[in-house]
Every structure is written in structure tokens, then in C-alpha cells.
Write an enzyme that holds these catalytic residues in place. Sequence first.
Site, mmCIF file in Angstrom:
data_model
loop_
_atom_site.group_PDB
_atom_site.id
_atom_site.type_symbol
_atom_site.label_atom_id
_atom_site.label_comp_id
_atom_site.label_asym_id
_atom_site.label_seq_id
_atom_site.Cartn_x
_atom_site.Cartn_y
_atom_site.Cartn_z
ATOM 1 N N SER A 1 -65.830 55.778 61.007
ATOM 2 C CA SER A 1 -66.444 54.507 60.585
ATOM 3 C C SER A 1 -67.856 54.706 60.081
ATOM 4 C CB SER A 1 -66.541 53.550 61.782
ATOM 5 O OG SER A 1 -65.335 52.908 61.975
ATOM 6 N N HIS B 1 -63.983 51.546 55.841
ATOM 7 C CA HIS B 1 -63.040 52.651 55.632
ATOM 8 C C HIS B 1 -62.380 52.471 54.271
ATOM 9 C CE1 HIS B 1 -62.467 54.694 59.634
ATOM 10 N NE2 HIS B 1 -63.201 53.659 59.977
ATOM 11 N N HIS C 1 -56.068 53.619 62.792
ATOM 12 C CA HIS C 1 -56.334 53.414 64.215
ATOM 13 C C HIS C 1 -55.149 52.710 64.860
ATOM 14 C CE1 HIS C 1 -60.249 53.372 62.108
ATOM 15 N NE2 HIS C 1 -60.726 53.983 63.172
ATOM 16 N N TYR D 1 -55.356 50.380 67.019
ATOM 17 C CA TYR D 1 -55.602 48.933 67.144
ATOM 18 C C TYR D 1 -55.245 48.160 65.873
ATOM 19 C CZ TYR D 1 -60.023 49.937 64.704
ATOM 20 O OH TYR D 1 -60.945 50.372 63.800
ATOM 21 N N GLU D 2 -55.038 48.880 64.756
ATOM 22 C CA GLU D 2 -54.640 48.190 63.527
ATOM 23 C C GLU D 2 -53.174 47.750 63.588
ATOM 24 O OE1 GLU D 2 -56.477 49.942 59.722
ATOM 25 O OE2 GLU D 2 -56.676 51.567 61.175
ATOM 26 N N ALA E 1 -67.425 57.402 64.822
ATOM 27 C CA ALA E 1 -68.535 56.636 65.366
ATOM 28 C C ALA E 1 -68.175 56.363 66.822
ATOM 29 C CB ALA E 1 -68.683 55.326 64.608
ATOM 30 N N MET F 1 -62.557 54.658 69.590
ATOM 31 C CA MET F 1 -61.198 54.131 69.409
ATOM 32 C C MET F 1 -60.332 55.015 68.505
ATOM 33 S SD MET F 1 -62.349 50.187 68.727
ATOM 34 C CE MET F 1 -63.775 49.473 69.569
ATOM 35 N N SER F 2 -60.680 56.285 68.413
ATOM 36 C CA SER F 2 -59.937 57.147 67.480
ATOM 37 C C SER F 2 -59.923 58.584 67.979
ATOM 38 C CB SER F 2 -60.612 57.090 66.104
ATOM 39 O OG SER F 2 -61.887 57.712 66.151
ATOM 40 N N ASN G 1 -74.342 53.414 68.774
ATOM 41 C CA ASN G 1 -74.892 52.364 69.655
ATOM 42 C C ASN G 1 -74.764 52.841 71.079
ATOM 43 O OD1 ASN G 1 -71.863 51.833 68.924
ATOM 44 N ND2 ASN G 1 -72.156 50.951 70.945
ATOM 45 N N HIS H 1 -69.817 45.492 65.083
ATOM 46 C CA HIS H 1 -69.380 46.462 64.076
ATOM 47 C C HIS H 1 -70.498 46.685 63.048
ATOM 48 C CE1 HIS H 1 -66.543 48.884 61.894
ATOM 49 N NE2 HIS H 1 -66.528 48.095 60.836
HETATM 50 N N1 HPA Z 1 -67.132 51.543 71.933
HETATM 51 C C1 HPA Z 1 -65.968 51.923 71.348
HETATM 52 N N2 HPA Z 1 -65.909 52.381 70.106
HETATM 53 C C2 HPA Z 1 -67.048 52.475 69.414
HETATM 54 C C3 HPA Z 1 -68.282 52.091 69.946
HETATM 55 C C4 HPA Z 1 -68.322 51.602 71.292
HETATM 56 O O1 HPA Z 1 -69.376 51.247 71.846
HETATM 57 N N3 HPA Z 1 -69.217 52.309 68.985
HETATM 58 C C5 HPA Z 1 -68.569 52.807 67.916
HETATM 59 N N4 HPA Z 1 -67.253 52.905 68.165
#
Ligand code: HPA
Length: 277
Positions: free
Chosen positions: A35, A66, A88, A90-91, A118, A216-217, A240, A252
Site C-alpha cells: 500500500s 493499488h 488481499h 479482506y477484498e 505497509a 493485512m498481507s 503508523n 488509510h
Molecule cells: N494495522 C494493520 N494493517 C496496517 C496498519 C495497521 O495499523 N497500518 C498499515 N497497515
Amino acid sequence: MFSASAYSAQMKEAASYVRQQLGERQPRIAIILGSGLGDLADSLTESIYIPYGEIPHFPLSTVAGHKGRFVAGKLGQQEVLCMQGRFHYYEGYDLKQVTLPVRVMKLLGIETLLVTNAAGGVNASYHPGDLMLIEDHLNLTGENPLIGENLEEFGLRFFDMTVAYDRQYRDLAQQIAAVMGLPLQHGVYAWLTGPNFETPAEIRYLQTIGADAVGMSTVPEVLVARHCGIRVCGISCITNMAAGIGEGLLSHEEVNETADRVRERFIHFITALTAEL
Ligand code: HPA
């Protein structure tokens, strides 16, 4: 019900299409761009673009930030095959679809996968904008792309994950970062399905079980890559601090903003690393 023979046929058709597009090129290194990190593909030269939508049996990436295509070209002097956008769980794709590109890579002759993402910083000593070398992972989803009939032509039913993230590549990444004067964290990446960011309680739990970053990946792709013997190097961009660690709420937008801010450093590092893989 999962049909191994239908799935095999699909990946062969997909690989044959991509091979045709690649023509004379024979990349040995693939890079999955996470991401907000897709811009790296724009710094390739002599590029060929292969949108996922044109590849038989490929899913389409639905996430903002993406792009959804392979970009083959030269990063420095190295021939690479980049995924500008990934799939992903979750998609709504099942994990066989999520990891189809990795099987296609194997059929194309890819030997090394540089996987990026990310991630949220779970280790309280991290800062947004840090890069983290992935040393190991935690699969906390209860899911696995390799469940179902084993595809013997790719690998063993029961395979080793003791050194999933190649030790030689890890040493190399540390050395390159040191030469560049780039601070590089190293730690454990925990995979949760998303799409929600975690709760503070989940993050406290992740801290106690040894996670340094959460995302998440990546884990499904790494499982499939290791199953078929592709060597893996993983880099997280800490976009973050995870929920409850930093001040304020997660979004996001923040993920993309930090990834943007890190872009130059990230591209510089990945280019230097790729040159030595
Ligand atoms: N949690 C899960 N996935 C992420 C995060 C997060 O804080 N930041 C970027 N992808």
C-alpha cells in the site's frame, strides 16, 4: 470444492500469457509493492505493463493506492517483475486467488521474492516512517493458502518455515542499510485479515506474543513462495503506530501519507538491495 487440476490449469494459462508479454525478458527477482509503495515501479526503465485485468484468471485489485498490474523492467541493472498492487484476503478473494501471482512467478522462473507492505508499528520503540526488515511472521488468522490438496509439482505437503525470511538476504539488507546510513528496524510481522485496523486490546496482545508490526498481507504470499522454494526477503514500511500506541485514530489516509513521505528512501533502499540479490 477446490479442484487442484483446474487451479493448476489456470495458473499455467496465466503464466503463459505473462510469458508472452515478457518476450525475451527473464526476470529472476519479483517485487510485491505494498500500500502506497507502488511508485517504485515507476522508476523502472524499459518497462512493460501487464494489467491484471488482461491476465487470464487473475483477480482485480480493489484497494485505493493499488494500481493492479505487473510492471517488468530494469531497476538499476537488475531485471525485475513488480506487482504494482496485490490482492488481499479482506477484498473477498480466497487465499488461492490472493496467492495465484506467486505460483505464476514460480512458473515464470522467479527465484527471489522481495515482498513489501505497509504495517502498523506494534513495537513501541518504532516510529512512523521506519523501515523494518521482516525476520519472521505470526499467522494469526487461522487461514492458510496451502490448505487443500497439495500441488506436488510445487512443493512438499509439510515444509519447513524455520528460516522463511532468507538469512543471507537479511544480512545483506542490514549491510546495505548500514552503508546507506539508513536506520533499519528488524522484527516480527503479524498477519491479521483486516479490513478493520486492530483494537488497542488486540495490539497489547500482539505485543505480549512477540509481534513488532501488524498488517493485512504478505504472509499468504510468503507461505506459497516458501512452499515452492522461492527465496524471500521482506520489508515493512511502518506507516503508523498501531492502535492505542500512538495518539489519535488510524486511517488509510495516514498509511498512504506516510508511505508517500518515505517514498524516496524506500525506493533508494530497495534499488540498492535488489542490485545485490
Ligand atoms: N494495522 C494493520 N494493517 C496496517 C496498519 C495497521 O495499523 N497500518 C498499515 N497497515
